[in-house]
Design a protein around this motif. Structure first.
Motif, PDB file in Angstrom:
ATOM      1  N   THR A   1       0.812  -1.222   0.000  1.00  0.00           N
ATOM      2  CA  THR A   1       0.000   0.000   0.000  1.00  0.00           C
ATOM      3  C   THR A   1       0.845   1.271   0.000  1.00  0.00           C
ATOM      4  N   ILE A   2       2.064   1.220   0.507  1.00  0.00           N
ATOM      5  CA  ILE A   2       2.932   2.399   0.434  1.00  0.00           C
ATOM      6  C   ILE A   2       3.276   2.699  -1.026  1.00  0.00           C
ATOM      7  N   GLN A   3       3.654   1.677  -1.769  1.00  0.00           N
ATOM      8  CA  GLN A   3       3.939   1.867  -3.190  1.00  0.00           C
ATOM      9  C   GLN A   3       2.717   2.394  -3.937  1.00  0.00           C
ATOM     10  N   ARG A   4       1.575   1.858  -3.605  1.00  0.00           N
ATOM     11  CA  ARG A   4       0.339   2.289  -4.277  1.00  0.00           C
ATOM     12  C   ARG A   4       0.053   3.759  -4.007  1.00  0.00           C
ATOM     13  N   ALA A   5       0.157   4.158  -2.747  1.00  0.00           N
ATOM     14  CA  ALA A   5      -0.086   5.556  -2.394  1.00  0.00           C
ATOM     15  C   ALA A   5       0.952   6.477  -3.028  1.00  0.00           C
ATOM     16  N   TRP A   6       2.215   6.028  -3.071  1.00  0.00           N
ATOM     17  CA  TRP A   6       3.272   6.834  -3.691  1.00  0.00           C
ATOM     18  C   TRP A   6       2.959   7.070  -5.164  1.00  0.00           C
ATOM     19  N   ARG A   7       2.498   6.039  -5.876  1.00  0.00           N
ATOM     20  CA  ARG A   7       2.159   6.195  -7.294  1.00  0.00           C
ATOM     21  C   ARG A   7       1.009   7.184  -7.479  1.00  0.00           C
ATOM     22  N   ILE A   8      -0.001   7.086  -6.618  1.00  0.00           N
ATOM     23  CA  ILE A   8      -1.144   8.003  -6.711  1.00  0.00           C
ATOM     24  C   ILE A   8      -0.692   9.432  -6.445  1.00  0.00           C
ATOM     25  N   GLY A   9       0.033   9.621  -5.332  1.00  0.00           N
ATOM     26  CA  GLY A   9       0.463  10.967  -4.963  1.00  0.00           C
ATOM     27  C   GLY A   9       1.359  11.594  -6.013  1.00  0.00           C
ATOM     28  N   LYS A  10       2.294  10.814  -6.545  1.00  0.00           N
ATOM     29  CA  LYS A  10       3.199  11.327  -7.571  1.00  0.00           C
ATOM     30  C   LYS A  10       2.426  11.710  -8.825  1.00  0.00           C
ATOM     31  N   ALA A  11       1.491  10.866  -9.255  1.00  0.00           N
ATOM     32  CA  ALA A  11       0.712  11.146 -10.460  1.00  0.00           C
ATOM     33  C   ALA A  11      -0.153  12.388 -10.295  1.00  0.00           C
ATOM     34  N   VAL A  12      -0.781  12.530  -9.130  1.00  0.00           N
ATOM     35  CA  VAL A  12      -1.622  13.696  -8.860  1.00  0.00           C
ATOM     36  C   VAL A  12      -0.778  14.965  -8.824  1.00  0.00           C
ATOM     37  N   ARG A  13       0.344  14.912  -8.124  1.00  0.00           N
ATOM     38  CA  ARG A  13       1.214  16.092  -8.042  1.00  0.00           C
ATOM     39  C   ARG A  13       1.724  16.504  -9.419  1.00  0.00           C
ATOM     40  N   GLN A  14       2.178  15.540 -10.197  1.00  0.00           N
ATOM     41  CA  GLN A  14       2.703  15.867 -11.523  1.00  0.00           C
ATOM     42  C   GLN A  14       1.630  16.438 -12.436  1.00  0.00           C
ATOM     43  N   ALA A  15       0.416  15.898 -12.355  1.00  0.00           N
ATOM     44  CA  ALA A  15      -0.679  16.434 -13.168  1.00  0.00           C
ATOM     45  C   ALA A  15      -0.974  17.880 -12.788  1.00  0.00           C
ATOM     46  N   ARG A  16      -0.983  18.167 -11.502  1.00  0.00           N
ATOM     47  CA  ARG A  16      -1.215  19.551 -11.068  1.00  0.00           C
ATOM     48  C   ARG A  16      -0.112  20.467 -11.585  1.00  0.00           C
ATOM     49  N   GLU A  17       1.150  20.025 -11.441  1.00  0.00           N
ATOM     50  CA  GLU A  17       2.275  20.856 -11.878  1.00  0.00           C
ATOM     51  C   GLU A  17       2.262  21.090 -13.381  1.00  0.00           C
ATOM     52  N   ASP A  18       1.738  20.117 -14.128  1.00  0.00           N
ATOM     53  CA  ASP A  18       1.674  20.244 -15.580  1.00  0.00           C
ATOM     54  C   ASP A  18       0.413  20.962 -16.060  1.00  0.00           C
ATOM     55  N   GLY A  19      -0.422  21.396 -15.114  1.00  0.00           N
ATOM     56  CA  GLY A  19      -1.656  22.090 -15.472  1.00  0.00           C
ATOM     57  C   GLY A  19      -2.725  21.186 -16.048  1.00  0.00           C
ATOM     58  N   LYS A  20      -2.651  19.884 -15.742  1.00  0.00           N
ATOM     59  CA  LYS A  20      -3.624  18.919 -16.248  1.00  0.00           C
ATOM     60  C   LYS A  20      -4.638  18.564 -15.164  1.00  0.00           C
ATOM     61  N   ASP A  21      -5.732  17.969 -15.572  1.00  0.00           N
ATOM     62  CA  ASP A  21      -6.745  17.503 -14.637  1.00  0.00           C
ATOM     63  C   ASP A  21      -6.198  16.289 -13.890  1.00  0.00           C
ATOM     64  N   PRO A  22      -6.036  16.365 -12.563  1.00  0.00           N
ATOM     65  CA  PRO A  22      -5.454  15.236 -11.832  1.00  0.00           C
ATOM     66  C   PRO A  22      -6.429  14.098 -11.546  1.00  0.00           C
ATOM     67  N   LEU A  23      -7.728  14.324 -11.770  1.00  0.00           N
ATOM     68  CA  LEU A  23      -8.710  13.304 -11.397  1.00  0.00           C
ATOM     69  C   LEU A  23      -8.537  12.006 -12.180  1.00  0.00           C
ATOM     70  N   PRO A  24      -8.389  12.029 -13.512  1.00  0.00           N
ATOM     71  CA  PRO A  24      -8.259  10.751 -14.233  1.00  0.00           C
ATOM     72  C   PRO A  24      -7.092   9.894 -13.754  1.00  0.00           C
ATOM     73  N   VAL A  25      -5.924  10.512 -13.479  1.00  0.00           N
ATOM     74  CA  VAL A  25      -4.790   9.701 -13.031  1.00  0.00           C
ATOM     75  C   VAL A  25      -5.009   9.218 -11.601  1.00  0.00           C
ATOM     76  N   CYS A  26      -5.678  10.023 -10.798  1.00  0.00           N
ATOM     77  CA  CYS A  26      -5.997   9.609  -9.427  1.00  0.00           C
ATOM     78  C   CYS A  26      -6.877   8.363  -9.440  1.00  0.00           C
ATOM     79  N   LEU A  27      -7.897   8.384 -10.254  1.00  0.00           N
ATOM     80  CA  LEU A  27      -8.806   7.248 -10.336  1.00  0.00           C
ATOM     81  C   LEU A  27      -8.111   6.024 -10.931  1.00  0.00           C
ATOM     82  N   ALA A  28      -7.327   6.241 -11.974  1.00  0.00           N
ATOM     83  CA  ALA A  28      -6.665   5.116 -12.626  1.00  0.00           C
ATOM     84  C   ALA A  28      -5.646   4.450 -11.701  1.00  0.00           C
ATOM     85  N   GLU A  29      -4.834   5.245 -11.001  1.00  0.00           N
ATOM     86  CA  GLU A  29      -3.801   4.686 -10.126  1.00  0.00           C
ATOM     87  C   GLU A  29      -4.393   4.037  -8.873  1.00  0.00           C
TER      88      GLU A  29
END
Length: 395
Positions: free
Chosen positions: A219-247
């Motif tokens: 679960t640590i790896q899983r949460a890290w993947r979600i958090g990283k994907a959400v953060r990167q989407a925000r930094e790139d100006g993209k909608d973070p919801l799709p990657v949050c749901l997918a991860e």
């Protein structure tokens, strides 16, 4: 075995808030752990289940409590806390593990989180770092939970006693023996209520061979993947919801707008009900969520959509930030960090995640199914109940 840096830990906390079903603590509360790790240049080693040796000594640092009483808080005004606010939680953690090692006459090889979330992961990560040991990649629930009895430890009948509880006021309480894990939970929660609503509790001194199949791995790896994907989407100006749901592997229950949130504090828990009116493709629908500290049952248009032990997650529609139960309340060592997350008018997305198979056993459902909370509802995994899989989440 791998090592988490400070930024990795913060990404893990961000993803943990998504998965924690409203519990697990706030990122701001857990930040002192990360700051001390960085200041002291400590290594945070994460061990997989394959790294767990049969004779490894393992314990479970966590917390207990989610509320107090006006009378207890009034009594505590005359008692000084044991450290300044930015040092309080690390100090409590150190005192708790020292007391537990003294009580059990054991130096532990690995630490395991009782459930996931920023604070509940911050505790074992910090202790592993200062002790130069390892934290297991996993936790004893796969989500956040309201009680120590609703853990996979209890599913596998591992004893919670002896346990050691340390409060923000220097109280040290040892629970040396109880007849059942339920009694350990009841006695510990009574202590937490009297100590302002939350304490550090270290429990379940066990061995690798006993705990190997008694926790949810990865679960640590899983949460890290979600958090990283959400953060990167925000930094790139993209909608973070799709990657949050997918991860996260979630199944969307409803997208909508909060209309009301009723919450009350009793018995060392936070009870509540959240109402959300659907929007977009869900316009005209209504979601209701029952909360006992965490989100445990969700209905859509009066029909059960998801129940514990499955995860029910609520995130902000625009930021994919995991929303929590009481960031606006002073509880134990914690102070308000922002206004209530469920303010009327907030746009949110509700989704479910099927529980780990350990919870879908007969005993798992008995301990943490809807009937545990007094609802005459059969447990059916959310993917079966809705006839959908995680692959349909982002559609």
């Amino acid at each position: 075995m791998y090592v988490l840096s400070g930024p990795d830990i913060r990404d893990t906390f961000l993803g943990g808030k998504v998965l924690a079903c409203g519990g697990g603590g706030e990122i701001e509360w857990a930040e002192p752990f990360v700051q001390e790790i960085e200041k002291r240049n400590l290594r945070v080693r994460i061990a997989s289940r394959s790294d767990l040796k049969p004779n490894d000594r393992v314990c479970v640092p966590g917390g207990i409590g989610a509320g107090s009483t006006p009378e207890a808080r009034e009594r505590l005004k005359a008692v000084r806390q044991i450290a300044r606010p930015d040092r309080l939680l690390p100090t409590m953690a150190r005192k708790a593990i020292e007391a537990f090692e003294e009580r059990t006459e054991t130096k532990f090889d690995k630490f395991l989180a009782v459930n996931l979330g920023p604070v509940l992961w911050g505790l074992p990560l910090y202790l592993a770092a200062i002790k130069n040991r390892a934290c297991l990649d996993g936790d004893c629930a796969g989500r956040a939970i309201p009680e120590w009895t609703t853990t996979t430890l209890n599913v596998k009948r591992l004893s919670l006693a002896p346990s050691v509880i340390v409060s923000a006021y220097g109280d040290r309480v040892e629970i040396n023996a109880t007849q059942t894990n339920e009694r350990t939970e009841q006695v510990g929660r009574a202590v937490a209520v009297e100590c302002g609503g939350w304490c550090v509790m270290v429990s379940c001194a066990t061995r690798g061979s006993q705990v190997r199949n008694a926790y949810v791995p990865g679960t640590i790896q899983r949460a890290w993947r979600i958090g990283k994907a959400v953060r990167q989407a925000r930094e790139d100006g993209k909608d973070p919801l799709p990657v949050c749901l997918a991860e996260s592997g979630g199944i969307k229950l409803l997208e909508g707008r909060v209309t009301s949130y009723d919450r009350n504090e009793r018995g060392g828990f936070m009870f509540g009900e959240i109402l959300i009116e659907g929007s977009g493709a869900d316009l005209g629908k209504v979601c209701r969520i029952y909360q006992k500290t965490e989100y445990n049952i969700a209905w859509v248009d009066g029909k059960v959509a998801a129940t514990c032990p499955d995860s029910i997650c609520v995130v902000d529609r625009d930021t994919a930030e995991g929303l929590t139960s009481f960031p606006d309340v002073d509880v134990g060592p914690y102070r308000k960090v922002r206004d209530v997350d469920f303010r009327p008018g907030r746009d949110v997305v509700v989704f479910g995640i099927p529980a780990h198979p350990i919870w879908q056993s007969k005993r798992g459902v008995e301990l943490f199914g809807p009937k545990h909370f007094g609802f005459d509802i059969p447990y059916i995994p959310v993917d079966e109940r809705l006839g959908r899989s995680a692959s349909s989440v982002a559609n």
